[in-house]
Enzyme design. Structure first.
Site, PDB file in Angstrom:
ATOM      1  N   TYR A  59       6.002   8.586 -11.985  1.00  0.00           N
ATOM      2  CA  TYR A  59       5.111   9.276 -11.044  1.00  0.00           C
ATOM      3  C   TYR A  59       4.991  10.736 -11.495  1.00  0.00           C
ATOM      4  CZ  TYR A  59       5.700   5.409  -7.613  1.00  0.00           C
ATOM      5  OH  TYR A  59       5.719   4.198  -6.956  1.00  0.00           O
ATOM      6  N   GLY A 211      -4.422   4.229   2.279  1.00  0.00           N
ATOM      7  CA  GLY A 211      -5.204   5.147   3.120  1.00  0.00           C
ATOM      8  C   GLY A 211      -6.385   4.485   3.801  1.00  0.00           C
TER       9      GLY A 211
HETATM   10  N1  LIG Z   1       6.456  -0.709  -6.004  1.00  0.00           N
HETATM   11  C1  LIG Z   1       5.223  -0.403  -6.291  1.00  0.00           C
HETATM   12  O1  LIG Z   1       4.586  -1.036  -7.137  1.00  0.00           O
HETATM   13  C2  LIG Z   1       4.543   0.713  -5.563  1.00  0.00           C
HETATM   14  C3  LIG Z   1       3.179   0.912  -5.752  1.00  0.00           C
HETATM   15  C4  LIG Z   1       2.570   1.934  -5.058  1.00  0.00           C
HETATM   16  C5  LIG Z   1       3.300   2.743  -4.210  1.00  0.00           C
HETATM   17  N2  LIG Z   1       4.637   2.548  -4.058  1.00  0.00           N
HETATM   18  C6  LIG Z   1       5.430   3.422  -3.169  1.00  0.00           C
HETATM   19  O2  LIG Z   1       4.943   3.269  -1.855  1.00  0.00           O
HETATM   20  C7  LIG Z   1       4.610   4.538  -1.308  1.00  0.00           C
HETATM   21  C8  LIG Z   1       3.485   4.385  -0.303  1.00  0.00           C
HETATM   22  O3  LIG Z   1       2.354   3.757  -0.918  1.00  0.00           O
HETATM   23  P1  LIG Z   1       0.956   4.453  -1.065  1.00  0.00           P
HETATM   24  O4  LIG Z   1       1.125   5.921  -0.884  1.00  0.00           O
HETATM   25  O5  LIG Z   1       0.319   4.039  -2.298  1.00  0.00           O
HETATM   26  O6  LIG Z   1       0.083   3.800   0.074  1.00  0.00           O
HETATM   27  P2  LIG Z   1      -0.195   4.073   1.618  1.00  0.00           P
HETATM   28  O7  LIG Z   1       1.018   4.552   2.289  1.00  0.00           O
HETATM   29  O8  LIG Z   1      -0.872   2.871   2.124  1.00  0.00           O
HETATM   30  O9  LIG Z   1      -1.320   5.197   1.599  1.00  0.00           O
HETATM   31  C9  LIG Z   1      -1.084   6.511   1.237  1.00  0.00           C
HETATM   32  C10 LIG Z   1      -2.408   7.254   1.256  1.00  0.00           C
HETATM   33  O10 LIG Z   1      -2.879   7.320   2.597  1.00  0.00           O
HETATM   34  C11 LIG Z   1      -3.008   8.685   2.992  1.00  0.00           C
HETATM   35  N3  LIG Z   1      -2.562   8.759   4.387  1.00  0.00           N
HETATM   36  C12 LIG Z   1      -1.309   8.538   4.852  1.00  0.00           C
HETATM   37  N4  LIG Z   1      -1.267   8.683   6.198  1.00  0.00           N
HETATM   38  C13 LIG Z   1      -2.523   8.998   6.561  1.00  0.00           C
HETATM   39  C14 LIG Z   1      -3.120   9.267   7.827  1.00  0.00           C
HETATM   40  N5  LIG Z   1      -2.403   9.233   8.939  1.00  0.00           N
HETATM   41  N6  LIG Z   1      -4.440   9.564   7.865  1.00  0.00           N
HETATM   42  C15 LIG Z   1      -5.160   9.597   6.726  1.00  0.00           C
HETATM   43  N7  LIG Z   1      -4.665   9.354   5.500  1.00  0.00           N
HETATM   44  C16 LIG Z   1      -3.348   9.039   5.430  1.00  0.00           C
HETATM   45  C17 LIG Z   1      -2.098   9.452   2.064  1.00  0.00           C
HETATM   46  O11 LIG Z   1      -2.465  10.780   1.794  1.00  0.00           O
HETATM   47  P3  LIG Z   1      -2.236  12.035   2.737  1.00  0.00           P
HETATM   48  O12 LIG Z   1      -0.878  12.037   3.263  1.00  0.00           O
HETATM   49  O13 LIG Z   1      -2.537  13.149   1.807  1.00  0.00           O
HETATM   50  O14 LIG Z   1      -3.271  11.872   3.814  1.00  0.00           O
HETATM   51  C18 LIG Z   1      -2.291   8.661   0.768  1.00  0.00           C
HETATM   52  O15 LIG Z   1      -3.511   9.031   0.155  1.00  0.00           O
HETATM   53  C19 LIG Z   1       4.301   5.400  -2.511  1.00  0.00           C
HETATM   54  O16 LIG Z   1       4.471   6.777  -2.239  1.00  0.00           O
HETATM   55  C20 LIG Z   1       5.297   4.898  -3.515  1.00  0.00           C
HETATM   56  O17 LIG Z   1       6.551   5.549  -3.336  1.00  0.00           O
HETATM   57  C21 LIG Z   1       5.251   1.529  -4.703  1.00  0.00           C
END
Ligand SMILES: NC(=O)c1ccc[n+]([C@@H]2O[C@H](COP(=O)([O-])OP(=O)(O)OC[C@H]3O[C@@H](n4cnc5c(N)ncnc54)[C@H](OP(=O)(O)O)[C@@H]3O)[C@@H](O)[C@H]2O)c1
Length: 329
Positions: A59, A211
């Site tokens: 990352y 998101g």
């Molecule tokens: N194992 C894997 O293959 C894998 C893959 C991907 C991710 N991950 C892990 O999982 C974590 C979470 O996944 P993710 O970040 O991809 O997906 P997510 O939690 O579904 O979505 C995150 C996105 O949504 C936005 N967001 C969050 N809360 C919000 C709200 N209340 N209103 C509007 N926008 C919102 C965030 O940006 P803002 O906070 O800037 O709004 C960001 O752009 C990652 O940080 C990573 O550590 C693991």
């Protein structure tokens, strides 16, 4: 904050974790993300009682681990850190393959420990199962790191039921990191029951479908944002998906909460063995998302919400085609 046990042999952690990926990568680059705001977000999460931080060495090419190390200098909390490894990058940030050979595992771990400034990695997992290496070898190397005191718990990410079983025979798997949300319900087919049978906890990522389920996506994504290349966020798929998000907005109104809060609360209610990751990169979205912890959903609510988004409701794969080859299906 309430605690959940991660796998039958694993640690107690806060009922949600903080995913730190977006602070360094995928939704922008390490150069374009707001470092000060990221640090404030980590700090707010720890002050709220979150005790699990999720990262990957790739990352931001080490940036995310360094960011976490910096955040931890200013606060006495000692959260568990979960680290993924294996994805290789070039100096321009391009993805250039995958390496989970035993020697690579140990090399990646050594660099992560140094960047994090820690003696031991709490949960360590290959970010994908390397198709060129028997999983027994990758997991065997992590098992050796556990014996040497360099890693506490073994995790997996996006592994199939067969690979979960094979890995678990070599060393007990504590947690499986996998995408799970109202928009991505794949794990309900076989993966969740496999994990439950073996006593493996689920760390759910993408609980807002990157998101989408927050209702704040309007289609104008920067080229550096991986979602601009993700089928779920493109063209007619996005149009259709935003219509489905309107349904979630209506359900959220009934529960006096936001769609993001309802989406996280729904995952939280799927079992005490599931720990959703909140992927906030800003304090305002973290604050909103923490509001999901106080939402109570009755069995009727859960059925109604679940039935509104059966598997396949959302259009478009969750990753671009070349990445779909590496995730659980
Ligand atoms: N194992 C894997 O293959 C894998 C893959 C991907 C991710 N991950 C892990 O999982 C974590 C979470 O996944 P993710 O970040 O991809 O997906 P997510 O939690 O579904 O979505 C995150 C996105 O949504 C936005 N967001 C969050 N809360 C919000 C709200 N209340 N209103 C509007 N926008 C919102 C965030 O940006 P803002 O906070 O800037 O709004 C960001 O752009 C990652 O940080 C990573 O550590 C693991």
């Amino acid at each position: 904050m309430h605690q959940r046990k991660l796998g039958i042999n694993g640690p107690l952690v806060s009922e949600v974790g903080l995913g730190c990926m977006g602070m360094s990568d995928f939704y922008g680059t390490k150069e374009t993300r707001d470092r000060a705001e990221s640090l404030r977000t980590i700090q707010m999460a720890l002050e709220a009682g979150i005790s699990l931080l999720n990262t990957g060495d790739f990352y931001g090419i080490g940036h995310n681990e360094l960011l976490i190390a910096e955040a931890l200098k200013t606060i006495s909390a000692k959260p568990l850190i979960s680290v993924k490894f294996g994805a290789m990058r070039n100096p321009s940030g391009g993805f250039i393959g995958y390496d989970a050979r035993p020697s690579a595992v140990k090399n990646f771990a050594a660099y992560s420990l140094t960047r994090l400034g820690m003696e031991v990695i709490d949960i360590y997992q290959p970010s994908r199962v390397d198709p060129t290496i028997p999983i027994e070898e990758t997991v065997g190397a992590i098992s050796e790191l556990i014996q040497e005191g360099k890693v506490r718990y073994l995790g997996l990410s996006e592994a199939s039921p067969e690979n979960i079983r094979r890995a678990h025979k070599v060393h007990p798997v504590t947690a499986l990191e996998i995408e799970y949300s109202l928009a991505t319900r794949l794990i309900e087919k076989e993966i969740l029951s496999t994990a439950r049978e073996l006593g493996i906890g689920i760390v759910a990522y993408g609980v807002l479908s990157r998101g989408l389920l927050s209702g704040s996506i309007n289609g104008s994504l920067q080229d550096e944002d991986f979602r601009s290349h993700s089928p779920r966020f493109m063209g007619k798929n996005l149009e259709s998906n935003l219509e489905r998000v309107n349904v979630l907005q209506e359900l959220a109104k009934e529960k006096n909460c936001t769609p993001a809060q309802l989406a996280i609360a729904w995952v939280l209610h799927q079992g005490n063995d599931i720990v959703p990751l909140i992927g906030s990169t800003r304090t305002s979205s973290l604050k909103e998302n923490l509001g999901s912890l106080s939402i109570k959903l009755s069995p009727d609510d859960l059925k109604r919400i679940g039935d509104s988004f059966p598997d396949g409701t959302f259009q478009g794969e969750r990753y671009p085609a070349f990445q779909m080859q590496t995730v659980a299906k």
